[in-house]
Design a protein around this motif. Structure first.
Motif, PDB file in Angstrom:
ATOM      1  N   LYS B  43       0.825  -1.209   0.000  1.00 24.33           N
ATOM      2  CA  LYS B  43       0.000   0.000   0.000  1.00 24.33           C
ATOM      3  C   LYS B  43       0.863   1.265   0.000  1.00 24.33           C
ATOM      4  CE  LYS B  43      -3.979  -2.160   0.580  1.00 24.33           C
ATOM      5  NZ  LYS B  43      -5.081  -2.097  -0.404  1.00 24.33           N
ATOM      6  N   ASN B  44       2.173   1.074  -0.071  1.00 24.13           N
ATOM      7  CA  ASN B  44       3.051   2.231   0.128  1.00 24.13           C
ATOM      8  C   ASN B  44       3.577   2.787  -1.193  1.00 24.13           C
ATOM      9  OD1 ASN B  44       2.561   1.555   2.726  1.00 24.13           O
ATOM     10  ND2 ASN B  44       4.589   0.710   3.142  1.00 24.13           N
ATOM     11  N   VAL B  45       3.625   4.106  -1.259  1.00 24.98           N
ATOM     12  CA  VAL B  45       4.072   4.772  -2.483  1.00 24.98           C
ATOM     13  C   VAL B  45       5.078   5.855  -2.105  1.00 24.98           C
ATOM     14  CG1 VAL B  45       3.357   6.137  -4.481  1.00 24.98           C
ATOM     15  CG2 VAL B  45       1.814   4.403  -3.569  1.00 24.98           C
ATOM     16  N   GLN B  46       6.160   5.882  -2.837  1.00 23.63           N
ATOM     17  CA  GLN B  46       7.152   6.957  -2.651  1.00 23.63           C
ATOM     18  C   GLN B  46       7.908   7.096  -3.954  1.00 23.63           C
ATOM     19  OE1 GLN B  46      10.189   6.168   0.280  1.00 23.63           O
ATOM     20  NE2 GLN B  46      11.162   8.136  -0.085  1.00 23.63           N
ATOM     21  N   VAL B 188       1.050  11.986  -8.134  1.00 21.43           N
ATOM     22  CA  VAL B 188       0.775  10.826  -8.990  1.00 21.43           C
ATOM     23  C   VAL B 188       2.074  10.434  -9.674  1.00 21.43           C
ATOM     24  CG1 VAL B 188      -1.693  11.127  -9.386  1.00 21.43           C
ATOM     25  CG2 VAL B 188      -0.070  12.401 -10.787  1.00 21.43           C
ATOM     26  N   LYS B 189       2.222   9.159  -9.914  1.00 21.93           N
ATOM     27  CA  LYS B 189       3.498   8.661 -10.414  1.00 21.93           C
ATOM     28  C   LYS B 189       3.295   7.469 -11.334  1.00 21.93           C
ATOM     29  CE  LYS B 189       6.032   5.812  -8.027  1.00 21.93           C
ATOM     30  NZ  LYS B 189       7.006   5.089  -7.199  1.00 21.93           N
ATOM     31  N   GLU B 190       4.133   7.374 -12.346  1.00 20.22           N
ATOM     32  CA  GLU B 190       4.117   6.200 -13.225  1.00 20.22           C
ATOM     33  C   GLU B 190       5.486   5.547 -13.229  1.00 20.22           C
ATOM     34  OE1 GLU B 190       0.836   7.691 -16.529  1.00 20.22           O
ATOM     35  OE2 GLU B 190       2.938   7.515 -17.096  1.00 20.22           O
ATOM     36  N   MET B 191       5.499   4.233 -13.420  1.00 19.94           N
ATOM     37  CA  MET B 191       6.758   3.495 -13.548  1.00 19.94           C
ATOM     38  C   MET B 191       6.964   3.150 -15.009  1.00 19.94           C
ATOM     39  SD  MET B 191       8.013   3.397 -10.607  1.00 19.94           S
ATOM     40  CE  MET B 191       8.910   2.098  -9.803  1.00 19.94           C
ATOM     41  N   TYR B 255      -3.923  13.583 -13.431  1.00 17.39           N
ATOM     42  CA  TYR B 255      -3.389  12.781 -14.549  1.00 17.39           C
ATOM     43  C   TYR B 255      -3.078  13.657 -15.766  1.00 17.39           C
ATOM     44  CZ  TYR B 255      -8.497  12.566 -14.305  1.00 17.39           C
ATOM     45  OH  TYR B 255      -9.806  12.874 -14.086  1.00 17.39           O
ATOM     46  N   LYS B 277       4.130   0.324 -16.295  1.00 16.91           N
ATOM     47  CA  LYS B 277       3.641  -0.876 -15.611  1.00 16.91           C
ATOM     48  C   LYS B 277       2.866  -0.576 -14.327  1.00 16.91           C
ATOM     49  CE  LYS B 277       6.853  -4.286 -17.432  1.00 16.91           C
ATOM     50  NZ  LYS B 277       7.799  -5.347 -17.099  1.00 16.91           N
ATOM     51  N   GLU B 278       2.869   0.689 -13.912  1.00 16.11           N
ATOM     52  CA  GLU B 278       2.058   1.011 -12.731  1.00 16.11           C
ATOM     53  C   GLU B 278       1.784   2.506 -12.680  1.00 16.11           C
ATOM     54  OE1 GLU B 278       2.073  -1.336  -8.910  1.00 16.11           O
ATOM     55  OE2 GLU B 278       3.258   0.402  -8.293  1.00 16.11           O
ATOM     56  N   TYR B 279       0.589   2.821 -12.185  1.00 13.72           N
ATOM     57  CA  TYR B 279       0.180   4.210 -11.966  1.00 13.72           C
ATOM     58  C   TYR B 279      -0.233   4.300 -10.503  1.00 13.72           C
ATOM     59  CZ  TYR B 279      -3.045   8.249 -12.127  1.00 13.72           C
ATOM     60  OH  TYR B 279      -3.706   9.432 -11.885  1.00 13.72           O
ATOM     61  N   ALA B 280       0.402   5.178  -9.758  1.00  9.44           N
ATOM     62  CA  ALA B 280       0.134   5.236  -8.318  1.00  9.44           C
ATOM     63  C   ALA B 280      -0.176   6.667  -7.892  1.00  9.44           C
ATOM     64  CB  ALA B 280       1.337   4.711  -7.541  1.00  9.44           C
ATOM     65  N   ALA B 281      -0.884   6.774  -6.795  1.00  7.10           N
ATOM     66  CA  ALA B 281      -1.182   8.093  -6.229  1.00  7.10           C
ATOM     67  C   ALA B 281      -1.033   8.021  -4.720  1.00  7.10           C
ATOM     68  CB  ALA B 281      -2.612   8.516  -6.587  1.00  7.10           C
ATOM     69  N   HIS B 282      -0.592   9.110  -4.130  1.00  9.50           N
ATOM     70  CA  HIS B 282      -0.397   9.128  -2.680  1.00  9.50           C
ATOM     71  C   HIS B 282      -0.375  10.575  -2.202  1.00  9.50           C
ATOM     72  CE1 HIS B 282       1.327   7.713   1.198  1.00  9.50           C
ATOM     73  NE2 HIS B 282       0.801   6.568   0.817  1.00  9.50           N
TER      74      HIS B 282
END
Lengths: 98, 435
Positions: B43-46, B188-191, B255, B277-282
């Motif tokens: 559940k962690n995003v950084q 927001v972040k993408e890998m 976004y 491969k991933e879109y995250a928000a925190h």
């Protein structure tokens, strides 16, 4: 208020992993006839675009793509517009990279 | 109810929670750690940058098996307008040292490793368990937690709230306020995945060398915010974050902002052809020193993001989390070894120890910075970057205009945009907040 459509958020969310807790949404929108400014703000501020407007002009939420960031909590909880919790243990988004 | 009683319950398996649980378990305390994700880190995003020193204090030999990406040899800071960037780059061979100072990491992988150390030290780690409430006695003292498992009430002498930026439990128990829109940023972040040779060529790296780029300017559309590009081994973390209050005020979408950042002519070539491969928000705590809540009470302490311990100016957060978690654990252990109760008076030791550490010293140093940035976002994130870009272009373009005329034109553009009083005021306010 027009929601940004130039970016396909669905495509972004598609690469994420989720374990949806079917029938037990962790966020609920309070019943309303006309949405408050806070609820309308969520249409655009939610990074997963979980919020949308239905035919009656009310704001609805579909939590399936929720990344549990808490943005809507910060905006919509103080006014009582939404009820916010975390999903049950193990459910919700599962970041592979984070 | 689970009859077993613990010395301490740690809520959350992020940087603060793992540091606290590890420290207490190593000292022989009976520790239960609860994590709502499938595994620690899920559940962690950084971003994410790991500062070695703070981890070394917990796990001296971490370099042997921790999942590290690249050690940083270069730091770039970009001031951007829509078509250009003015950059400050620092690169040093000194950073190619055996015990590197900073690394990029991938949190889901790193936290899993960190959690394995916590288990190895003897703590009980229970994942897939959401803590729903703090258990309090008739006097309001925290005596344990309630979870979403059956018979979910568990008791302990003290609860370490390392529940992250959203801090639901602390707010529900009225120990602190919920985060406010002008005190948290949404990132927001993408890998972006690419072959490692491609990443190394594009960022001018060899082997496990790494680069991070922090970017500010018109990319945040006049809102208080920053973009970032971090090189990992086989992927690039690209993200942008702005104050939630600014998103609310402007109606900009996160976004769309990220996609605009990715399309910027300075950014696009770095990630071209990559697979996302991933879109995250925190959320990120941005309120600074003035937003730090009460850090301890009867039967509880709070650490990390939940305590708003984030130094936005230096982009340091996880190291403050790790350090506050460790110090909280050390304070609890001291109280316990003196056979004292986990009361507010006795747990005040945590705050005193934190005051003496870099954590609160750094937070205090920048106490006025959030207010300055938040109230002058249009100037700092729109007007100045545009002026600086224009000035650089005027200076660099050779077109037969005498240099003295160019200088005059540049000065005039600054004065026209901000006036003399405005310019001096901004410099003065910035210097004072930085002091």
């Amino acid at each position: 208020m027009k929601v940004e459509r130039s970016v396909r958020v669905e495509d972004k969310l598609f690469c994420n992993r989720y374990l949806v807790d079917a029938g037990r949404p962790h966020i609920k929108v309070r019943a309303h006839t006309r949405p408050s400014p806070q609820l309308l703000a969520l249409l655009r501020a939610c990074p997963a675009r979980c919020y949308d407007v239905n035919d009656k002009g009310q704001v609805e939420i579909t939590v399936d793509g929720c990344m549990e960031c808490g943005t809507c909590r910060v905006i919509g909880e103080p006014t009582g517009d939404i009820e916010w919790s975390y999903p049950r243990g193990g459910y919700g988004v599962l970041f592979k990279f984070g | 109810m689970i009859e077993e009683r613990f010395d301490a319950i740690v809520v959350g398996a992020g940087m603060a929670g793992n540091a606290a649980a590890l420290t207490m378990a190593k000292k022989g305390m009976k520790v239960l750690q609860l994590e709502r994700g499938e595994y620690a880190g899920s559940k962690n995003v950084q971003g994410a940058i790991l500062y070695a020193d703070m981890l070394e204090k917990l796990i001296p030999e971490f370099r042997e098996d921790a999942p590290l990406e690249r050690h940083l040899v270069e730091q770039r800071f970009w001031i951007m307008d829509d078509r250009s960037h003015v950059g400050l780059h620092y690169r040093s061979e000194d950073f190619n040292e055996e015990r590197a100072n900073r690394y990029t990491i991938i949190r889901a992988q790193f936290d899993r490793w960190f959690s394995s150390k916590v288990r190895a030290a003897g703590a009980t780690v229970l994942c897939e368990t959401t803590v729903t409430d703090l258990a309090q006695d008739a006097y309001g003292r925290v005596i344990g937690v309630r979870t979403d498992r059956q018979d979910g009430e568990i008791h302990a002498d003290v609860v370490v709230l390392a529940e992250g930026v959203n801090g639901l439990l602390g707010a529900r128990a009225r120990l602190r306020e919920r985060p406010k829109p002008n005190k948290v940023a949404l990132a927001v972040k993408e890998m972006h995945f690419l072959p490692r040779e491609t990443i190394e060529a594009r960022f001018n790296l060899s082997g496990d060398e790494g680069v991070v780029i922090e970017a500010a300017g018109t990319i945040s559309g006049g809102m208080t915010g920053m973009g970032f590009i971090y090189a990992n081994k086989e992927c690039i973390s690209v993200g942008i974050g702005c104050l939630v209050a600014d998103f609310q005020r402007t109606g900009r979408t996160p976004y769309e902002l990220l996609d605009r950042f990715k399309r910027h002519p300075s950014v696009a070539p770095l990630i071209e052809g990559s697979e996302v491969k991933e879109y995250a928000a925190h959320l990120i705590p941005e309120g600074g020193y003035r937003a730090i809540p009460q850090l301890y009470g009867d039967g509880w302490v709070v650490a990390g993001d939940a305590a708003q311990l984030n130094n936005a100016i230096h982009r340091e957060g996880s190291n403050l989390a790790m350090t506050s978690g460790r110090i909280a654990a050390e304070a609890i252990f001291q109280v316990k070894s003196r056979r004292l109760a986990m009361t507010k008076e006795n747990l005040a030791l945590y705050k005193r120890m934190l005051d003496r550490s870099f954590v609160l010293k750094d937070m205090k140093k920048y106490k006025d910075m959030p207010r300055l940035m938040h109230t002058n976002s249009q100037n700092f994130f729109m007007t100045y970057p545009q002026l600086v870009s224009k000035a650089m272009q005027t200076y660099l373009r050779v077109d037969g205009t005498p240099k003295s005329e160019k200088q005059k034109a540049t000065l005039k553009s600054f004065v026209n945009a901000r006036s003399w009083i405005g310019l001096f005021g901004d410099v003065f306010r910035f210097a004072r907040a930085w002091r």
